[in-house]
Design an enzyme around this catalytic site. Structure first.
Site, PDB file in Angstrom:
ATOM      1  N   ASP A  44       0.868  -1.193   0.000  1.00  0.00           N
ATOM      2  CA  ASP A  44       0.000   0.000   0.000  1.00  0.00           C
ATOM      3  C   ASP A  44       0.899   1.235   0.000  1.00  0.00           C
ATOM      4  O   ASP A  44       2.115   1.139   0.188  1.00  0.00           O
ATOM      5  CB  ASP A  44      -0.924  -0.003   1.231  1.00  0.00           C
ATOM      6  CG  ASP A  44      -1.879   1.193   1.244  1.00  0.00           C
ATOM      7  OD1 ASP A  44      -2.419   1.541   0.174  1.00  0.00           O
ATOM      8  OD2 ASP A  44      -2.072   1.811   2.305  1.00  0.00           O
ATOM      9  N   SER A  45       0.270   2.392  -0.154  1.00  0.00           N
ATOM     10  CA  SER A  45       1.029   3.642  -0.097  1.00  0.00           C
ATOM     11  C   SER A  45       1.410   3.994   1.343  1.00  0.00           C
ATOM     12  O   SER A  45       2.259   4.842   1.566  1.00  0.00           O
ATOM     13  CB  SER A  45       0.193   4.779  -0.688  1.00  0.00           C
ATOM     14  OG  SER A  45      -0.958   4.984   0.126  1.00  0.00           O
ATOM     15  N   CYS A  55      -4.484  -1.597  -1.983  1.00  0.00           N
ATOM     16  CA  CYS A  55      -4.680  -0.177  -2.255  1.00  0.00           C
ATOM     17  C   CYS A  55      -5.651  -0.058  -3.430  1.00  0.00           C
ATOM     18  O   CYS A  55      -5.349  -0.526  -4.533  1.00  0.00           O
ATOM     19  CB  CYS A  55      -3.335   0.453  -2.606  1.00  0.00           C
ATOM     20  SG  CYS A  55      -3.463   2.163  -3.119  1.00  0.00           S
ATOM     21  N   THR A  93      -6.542   2.647  -4.984  1.00  0.00           N
ATOM     22  CA  THR A  93      -6.077   3.595  -6.001  1.00  0.00           C
ATOM     23  C   THR A  93      -5.112   2.897  -6.953  1.00  0.00           C
ATOM     24  O   THR A  93      -5.233   3.005  -8.185  1.00  0.00           O
ATOM     25  CB  THR A  93      -5.375   4.800  -5.341  1.00  0.00           C
ATOM     26  OG1 THR A  93      -6.160   5.253  -4.241  1.00  0.00           O
ATOM     27  CG2 THR A  93      -5.180   5.924  -6.336  1.00  0.00           C
ATOM     28  N   GLU A 124      -3.501   7.942   8.721  1.00  0.00           N
ATOM     29  CA  GLU A 124      -2.053   7.871   9.001  1.00  0.00           C
ATOM     30  C   GLU A 124      -1.768   8.460  10.381  1.00  0.00           C
ATOM     31  O   GLU A 124      -1.017   7.893  11.167  1.00  0.00           O
ATOM     32  CB  GLU A 124      -1.257   8.643   7.929  1.00  0.00           C
ATOM     33  CG  GLU A 124      -1.198   7.961   6.573  1.00  0.00           C
ATOM     34  CD  GLU A 124      -0.268   6.746   6.540  1.00  0.00           C
ATOM     35  OE1 GLU A 124       0.667   6.659   7.359  1.00  0.00           O
ATOM     36  OE2 GLU A 124      -0.486   5.865   5.686  1.00  0.00           O
ATOM     37  N   CYS A 153     -11.134   2.903  -0.021  1.00  0.00           N
ATOM     38  CA  CYS A 153      -9.713   3.180   0.202  1.00  0.00           C
ATOM     39  C   CYS A 153      -9.356   2.381   1.443  1.00  0.00           C
ATOM     40  O   CYS A 153     -10.095   2.412   2.435  1.00  0.00           O
ATOM     41  CB  CYS A 153      -9.490   4.670   0.444  1.00  0.00           C
ATOM     42  SG  CYS A 153      -7.844   5.046   1.090  1.00  0.00           S
ATOM     43  N   HIS A 208      -7.286   2.770   3.672  1.00  0.00           N
ATOM     44  CA  HIS A 208      -7.068   3.562   4.898  1.00  0.00           C
ATOM     45  C   HIS A 208      -8.378   3.763   5.675  1.00  0.00           C
ATOM     46  O   HIS A 208      -8.349   3.954   6.888  1.00  0.00           O
ATOM     47  CB  HIS A 208      -6.510   4.947   4.554  1.00  0.00           C
ATOM     48  CG  HIS A 208      -5.030   4.980   4.305  1.00  0.00           C
ATOM     49  ND1 HIS A 208      -4.468   4.513   3.144  1.00  0.00           N
ATOM     50  CD2 HIS A 208      -3.995   5.429   5.067  1.00  0.00           C
ATOM     51  CE1 HIS A 208      -3.143   4.684   3.199  1.00  0.00           C
ATOM     52  NE2 HIS A 208      -2.837   5.237   4.359  1.00  0.00           N
TER      53      HIS A 208
HETATM   54  N1  DGL Z   1      -4.803   3.189   0.706  1.00  0.00           N
HETATM   55  C1  DGL Z   1      -4.910   3.680  -0.625  1.00  0.00           C
HETATM   56  C2  DGL Z   1      -6.210   3.214  -1.297  1.00  0.00           C
HETATM   57  O1  DGL Z   1      -6.757   2.192  -0.929  1.00  0.00           O
HETATM   58  C3  DGL Z   1      -4.708   5.134  -0.946  1.00  0.00           C
HETATM   59  C4  DGL Z   1      -4.087   6.118  -0.069  1.00  0.00           C
HETATM   60  C5  DGL Z   1      -3.357   7.210  -0.839  1.00  0.00           C
HETATM   61  O2  DGL Z   1      -4.002   8.107  -1.391  1.00  0.00           O
HETATM   62  O3  DGL Z   1      -2.139   7.106  -0.891  1.00  0.00           O
HETATM   63  O4  DGL Z   1      -6.675   3.812  -2.213  1.00  0.00           O
END
Ligand code: DGL
Length: 271
Positions: free
Chosen positions: A8-9, A72, A74, A150, A186, A188
């Site tokens: 993930d990011s 992730c 995205t 975060e 997302c 997160h």
């Molecule tokens: N956790 C990521 C997702 O599921 C994205 C977070 C980011 O924008 O870096 O899309």
């Protein structure tokens, strides 16, 4: 012991790790957080499509997993095909749970809360066409919620005004009062589930993809690993690799709470 690379990011993939650990307790996990390039949700599609296949090739070469989970939305909705094209192992993408949300909704009005990148991807348009064509779908993108997740996992206070401000447009929009299911699109965002719930008065089911992904991991591993053959690869500790400088102690502890034993910082140019 089979080995999965979770990517993930940032810390978002931990919401998927939680479900994978529940379903596959013996799976060894390596986790990579691409802190240096977060937030993905604000990056151009082409930038992600250029970075991710190369990065995932390098990481799978370094870590030698049996499967990759792109934890992730995205990254998955933008570059899943590109990543699969360069890897020779199975890649599981995490994409918005639009199908179960549409099936659950009685009012046929659902929200999709993702990053700004995810909610404008063609991939999501196709999911809506295929599985929610009988629903009003309200798309809402947010980068601030990524930052709040975060912060929360780094032990900082969550700002409830920010959370309210990010989700209230969805409920204030036309049809907003009818929303009875929201896709947490997302990874997160499930980490903020309690805070999100606290900001909404109407009855809403918050739906993410974590449990479905864990099930897919289990099924796929049963298919790709040879039966009755024991791996001689020495077991190693579940480890997190952070690309970038975000290695402060409270954030490391967040990874420990999710069962990881070691956190290693990789400088962006050393990967
Ligand atoms: N956790 C990521 C997702 O599921 C994205 C977070 C980011 O924008 O870096 O899309």
């Amino acid at each position: 012991m089979a080995h999965a690379l979770i990517f993930d990011s940032g810390v978002g993939g931990l919401s998927v790790v939680e479900e994978i650990r529940r379903r596959c307790p013996n799976l060894r996990l390596s986790y990579v957080a691409d802190d240096a390039f977060r937030p993905y949700g604000e990056k151009a599609e082409l930038a992600l499509r250029a970075r991710l296949p190369r990065l995932l090739s390098e990481l799978t070469y370094m870590l030698d997993p049996d499967i990759v989970v792109m934890a992730c939305n995205t990254a998955s909705t933008t570059a899943l095909a590109d990543i699969r094209a360069v890897l020779s192992i199975p890649v599981i993408g995490v994409v918005p749970a639009i199908k179960p949300a549409a099936a659950h909704s009685r009012t046929k009005t659902i929200g999709v809360l993702g990053t700004p990148g995810t909610v404008k991807r063609q991939y999501v348009d196709r999911l809506i066409q295929d599985f929610a064509s009988d629903c009003h779908v309200i798309l809402q993108g947010s980068v601030n919620l990524v930052d709040q997740a975060e912060a929360k996992l780094s032990g900082e206070p969550v700002n409830m005004d920010v959370i309210k401000g990010e989700i209230s447009p969805m409920f204030a929009s036309k049809h907003g009062m009818d929303v009875d299911a929201v896709v947490l699109a997302c990874t997160h965002f499930p980490l903020l589930r309690d805070e999100l719930k606290a900001c909404v008065t109407q009855s809403v089911k918050w739906i993410d993809s974590g449990a479905a992904i864990a099930k897919r991991v289990e099924t796929l591993l049963a298919q790709v690993l040879p039966k009755g053959v024991r791996r001689l690869r020495p077991p190693r500790e579940d480890t997190v690799f952070l690309i970038g400088p975000d290695t402060h102690a409270a954030r490391q502890q967040a990874f420990m709470r999710f069962g990881f034993k070691t956190v290693i910082g990789l400088l962006p140019d050393s990967r």
